[in-house]
Design a protein around this motif. Structure first.
Motif, mmCIF file in Angstrom:
data_model
loop_
_atom_site.group_PDB
_atom_site.id
_atom_site.type_symbol
_atom_site.label_atom_id
_atom_site.label_comp_id
_atom_site.label_asym_id
_atom_site.label_seq_id
_atom_site.Cartn_x
_atom_site.Cartn_y
_atom_site.Cartn_z
ATOM 1 N N LEU A 217 37.628 -15.093 11.949
ATOM 2 C CA LEU A 217 37.524 -14.084 12.972
ATOM 3 C C LEU A 217 36.170 -13.722 13.516
ATOM 4 O O LEU A 217 36.024 -13.501 14.582
ATOM 5 C CB LEU A 217 38.493 -12.879 12.467
ATOM 6 C CG LEU A 217 38.554 -11.921 13.480
ATOM 7 C CD1 LEU A 217 39.304 -12.430 14.635
ATOM 8 C CD2 LEU A 217 39.381 -10.656 12.862
ATOM 9 N N GLN A 218 35.191 -13.626 12.503
ATOM 10 C CA GLN A 218 33.861 -13.144 12.835
ATOM 11 C C GLN A 218 33.215 -14.286 13.744
ATOM 12 O O GLN A 218 32.646 -14.137 14.727
ATOM 13 C CB GLN A 218 33.082 -12.901 11.634
ATOM 14 C CG GLN A 218 33.519 -11.715 10.852
ATOM 15 C CD GLN A 218 33.045 -11.439 9.673
ATOM 16 O OE1 GLN A 218 33.059 -10.462 8.977
ATOM 17 N NE2 GLN A 218 32.649 -12.794 8.964
ATOM 18 N N GLY A 219 33.493 -15.766 13.207
ATOM 19 C CA GLY A 219 33.067 -16.472 14.144
ATOM 20 C C GLY A 219 33.362 -16.750 15.544
ATOM 21 O O GLY A 219 33.089 -16.994 16.376
ATOM 22 N N ALA A 220 34.917 -16.749 15.511
ATOM 23 C CA ALA A 220 35.601 -16.715 16.786
ATOM 24 C C ALA A 220 35.016 -15.526 17.800
ATOM 25 O O ALA A 220 34.895 -15.844 18.817
ATOM 26 C CB ALA A 220 37.131 -16.580 16.620
ATOM 27 N N MET A 221 34.885 -14.577 17.148
ATOM 28 C CA MET A 221 34.332 -13.245 17.968
ATOM 29 C C MET A 221 32.961 -13.817 18.588
ATOM 30 O O MET A 221 32.806 -13.358 19.736
ATOM 31 C CB MET A 221 34.206 -12.107 17.319
ATOM 32 C CG MET A 221 33.949 -10.940 18.107
ATOM 33 S SD MET A 221 34.027 -9.029 17.012
ATOM 34 C CE MET A 221 34.001 -8.112 18.626
ATOM 35 N N LEU A 222 32.067 -14.074 17.803
ATOM 36 C CA LEU A 222 30.859 -14.422 18.170
ATOM 37 C C LEU A 222 30.712 -15.603 19.187
ATOM 38 O O LEU A 222 30.422 -15.277 20.406
ATOM 39 C CB LEU A 222 29.938 -15.097 17.103
ATOM 40 C CG LEU A 222 28.715 -15.512 17.596
ATOM 41 C CD1 LEU A 222 27.750 -14.448 18.245
ATOM 42 C CD2 LEU A 222 27.730 -16.088 16.276
ATOM 43 N N SER A 223 31.664 -16.452 19.130
ATOM 44 C CA SER A 223 31.646 -17.510 20.409
ATOM 45 C C SER A 223 32.698 -16.781 21.600
ATOM 46 O O SER A 223 32.014 -17.107 22.764
ATOM 47 C CB SER A 223 32.885 -18.504 20.038
ATOM 48 O OG SER A 223 32.274 -19.475 18.907
ATOM 49 N N ALA A 224 33.400 -15.906 21.381
ATOM 50 C CA ALA A 224 34.020 -15.147 22.438
ATOM 51 C C ALA A 224 33.136 -14.404 22.881
ATOM 52 O O ALA A 224 33.016 -14.170 24.386
ATOM 53 C CB ALA A 224 35.427 -14.455 21.951
ATOM 54 N N LEU A 225 32.113 -13.623 22.339
ATOM 55 C CA LEU A 225 30.979 -12.790 23.051
ATOM 56 C C LEU A 225 30.085 -13.421 23.798
ATOM 57 O O LEU A 225 29.594 -13.146 25.035
ATOM 58 C CB LEU A 225 30.334 -12.131 22.096
ATOM 59 C CG LEU A 225 31.038 -10.803 21.077
ATOM 60 C CD1 LEU A 225 30.601 -10.671 19.653
ATOM 61 C CD2 LEU A 225 31.118 -9.749 22.108
ATOM 62 N N VAL A 226 29.708 -14.510 23.411
ATOM 63 C CA VAL A 226 28.944 -15.581 24.372
ATOM 64 C C VAL A 226 29.623 -15.955 25.584
ATOM 65 O O VAL A 226 29.094 -15.738 26.669
ATOM 66 C CB VAL A 226 28.471 -16.928 23.503
ATOM 67 C CG1 VAL A 226 27.796 -17.773 24.623
ATOM 68 C CG2 VAL A 226 27.769 -16.526 22.369
ATOM 69 N N LEU A 227 30.978 -16.191 25.585
ATOM 70 C CA LEU A 227 31.659 -16.462 26.546
ATOM 71 C C LEU A 227 32.094 -15.236 27.512
ATOM 72 O O LEU A 227 31.685 -15.494 28.768
ATOM 73 C CB LEU A 227 33.062 -17.036 26.418
ATOM 74 C CG LEU A 227 33.105 -18.516 25.871
ATOM 75 C CD1 LEU A 227 34.205 -18.935 25.547
ATOM 76 C CD2 LEU A 227 32.520 -19.399 26.819
ATOM 77 N N TYR A 228 32.122 -14.033 26.883
ATOM 78 C CA TYR A 228 32.181 -13.059 27.752
ATOM 79 C C TYR A 228 30.999 -12.634 28.640
ATOM 80 O O TYR A 228 31.290 -12.415 29.901
ATOM 81 C CB TYR A 228 32.446 -11.670 26.845
ATOM 82 C CG TYR A 228 32.036 -10.369 27.314
ATOM 83 C CD1 TYR A 228 33.305 -9.705 28.370
ATOM 84 C CD2 TYR A 228 30.772 -9.714 27.220
ATOM 85 C CE1 TYR A 228 32.902 -8.538 29.060
ATOM 86 C CE2 TYR A 228 30.525 -8.434 28.024
ATOM 87 C CZ TYR A 228 31.659 -8.242 28.907
ATOM 88 O OH TYR A 228 31.313 -6.889 29.430
ATOM 89 N N GLU A 229 29.950 -12.900 28.129
ATOM 90 C CA GLU A 229 28.538 -12.624 28.907
ATOM 91 C C GLU A 229 28.546 -13.497 29.898
ATOM 92 O O GLU A 229 27.862 -13.393 30.967
ATOM 93 C CB GLU A 229 27.497 -12.494 28.067
ATOM 94 C CG GLU A 229 26.287 -12.000 28.899
ATOM 95 C CD GLU A 229 25.090 -11.671 27.774
ATOM 96 O OE1 GLU A 229 23.893 -11.846 28.061
ATOM 97 O OE2 GLU A 229 25.252 -10.905 26.874
ATOM 98 N N VAL A 230 28.731 -14.839 29.574
ATOM 99 C CA VAL A 230 28.544 -16.198 30.808
ATOM 100 C C VAL A 230 29.561 -15.753 31.643
ATOM 101 O O VAL A 230 29.500 -15.831 32.968
ATOM 102 C CB VAL A 230 29.054 -17.405 29.820
ATOM 103 C CG1 VAL A 230 29.177 -18.376 30.970
ATOM 104 C CG2 VAL A 230 27.914 -17.675 28.808
ATOM 105 N N ILE A 231 30.799 -15.435 31.307
ATOM 106 C CA ILE A 231 31.793 -15.217 32.456
ATOM 107 C C ILE A 231 31.570 -13.974 33.433
ATOM 108 O O ILE A 231 31.880 -14.063 34.549
ATOM 109 C CB ILE A 231 33.153 -15.090 31.657
ATOM 110 C CG1 ILE A 231 33.529 -16.250 31.038
ATOM 111 C CG2 ILE A 231 34.327 -14.416 32.817
ATOM 112 C CD1 ILE A 231 34.870 -16.318 30.273
ATOM 113 N N THR A 232 31.075 -12.999 32.721
ATOM 114 C CA THR A 232 31.184 -11.665 33.442
ATOM 115 C C THR A 232 29.701 -11.422 33.944
ATOM 116 O O THR A 232 29.268 -10.386 34.731
ATOM 117 C CB THR A 232 31.634 -10.368 32.767
ATOM 118 O OG1 THR A 232 30.666 -10.185 31.676
ATOM 119 C CG2 THR A 232 32.892 -10.642 32.154
ATOM 120 N N ASN A 233 28.526 -11.915 33.435
ATOM 121 C CA ASN A 233 27.127 -11.689 33.509
ATOM 122 C C ASN A 233 26.913 -10.400 33.175
ATOM 123 O O ASN A 233 26.017 -9.633 33.714
ATOM 124 C CB ASN A 233 26.928 -11.922 35.035
ATOM 125 C CG ASN A 233 25.160 -12.042 35.178
ATOM 126 O OD1 ASN A 233 24.750 -12.546 34.470
ATOM 127 N ND2 ASN A 233 24.486 -11.739 36.407
#
Length: 271
Positions: A217-233
């Motif tokens: 879950l921690q690794g998935a959250m890290l990947s999702a956080l990267v995508l969050y910033e990419v998607i929303t800037n």
């Protein structure tokens, strides 16, 4: 479960490749003859749409089991809702777990892109050789990029994290997709670098499941956080603590900081 991957075996009368499929613990490895993958005639690269500021984020995920562990689509949804509370959020994981070149010729996947109204298309599942001795074509990954842009959808290339103990593997797939991005304007999520830096800086916090392949879950959250910033800037390190994600407040803060620090060093989208 094991990662979808391609490994170079050797030269006999022809080259044999090992395809290891994402499956259960009883997954088998089967050698098959090398075939020439299909190719696409690529149009002139289109400009990259900027969909970072939206009243309704509509994100389509293409990928294998890495897109399904820990309900990744819901995790990404939670992050976008937390950072963009005034916006609607829809995140859909496309059916199937095919490689991107195989998915290109699947009507269901094509119809999703061509007939849906998406702000972002996340592309995970580029074939690569774990030994580095064979170069798999990237033209159909590039074809997805260009198809998305014809629909005013922002394509985001997703190089998956490395397996435990082999950090170079993630950087290899990042390098492959970097070449796609350079020829076909798109966003490239620096997930392998985020994982590498976090593992080195926080060796006591695990990001992998016990299989050494998939994210916990921690690794998935890290990947999702990267995508969050990419998607929303929007900076991931400014997100609040999310209590209904079963990761401690301290660890969430470290993961947020790592995502933003990595994107400062490796910007995802061309200016």
């Amino acid at each position: 479960m094991r990662r979808n991957r391609i490994s170079y075996i050797g030269l006999l009368s022809g080259v044999l490749l090992t395809l290891t499929a994402c499956g259960g613990d009883n997954s088998t490895t089967q050698a098959v003859p090398e075939v020439t993958p299909p190719t696409a005639t690529l149009p002139t690269p289109l400009p990259l749409p900027d969909n970072s500021q939206q009243q309704h984020y509509q994100v389509l995920l293409f990928g294998n089991s890495h897109m399904r562990s820990h309900n990744f689509s819901q995790l990404l949804t939670q992050l976008i809702r937390a950072g963009k509370p005034a916006s609607q959020v829809t995140v859909l994981t496309a059916p199937g777990g095919s490689y991107l070149d195989e998915r290109y010729y699947q009507a269901e996947s094509r119809n999703l892109v061509e007939n849906g109204k998406w702000t972002h298309l996340i592309l995970q599942g580029q074939k690569y050789s774990t030994s580095g001795l064979y170069d798999y074509p990237t033209d159909l990954t590039a074809a997805w990029v260009e198809l998305a842009k014809t629909k005013q959808t922002t394509p985001v290339l997703y190089p998956e994290h490395a397996q435990m103990g082999n950090l170079a593997e993630g950087l290899q797939i990042y390098s492959i997709l970097k070449k796609v991005q350079q020829q076909h304007p798109s966003c490239l999520a620096p997930i392998p670098y985020a994982w590498e830096q976090f593992i080195i800086g926080q060796p006591d916090i695990q990001l992998h499941e016990p299989d050494g392949n998939h994210a916990n879950l921690q690794g998935a959250m890290l990947s999702a956080l990267v995508l969050y910033e990419v998607i929303t800037n929007s900076p991931a390190d400014q997100l609040p603590y999310i209590a209904n994600i079963a990761v401690t407040a301290t660890t969430q803060q470290m993961l947020r900081q790592q995502a933003s620090a990595t994107l400062q060093q490796y910007p995802a989208c061309p200016k």
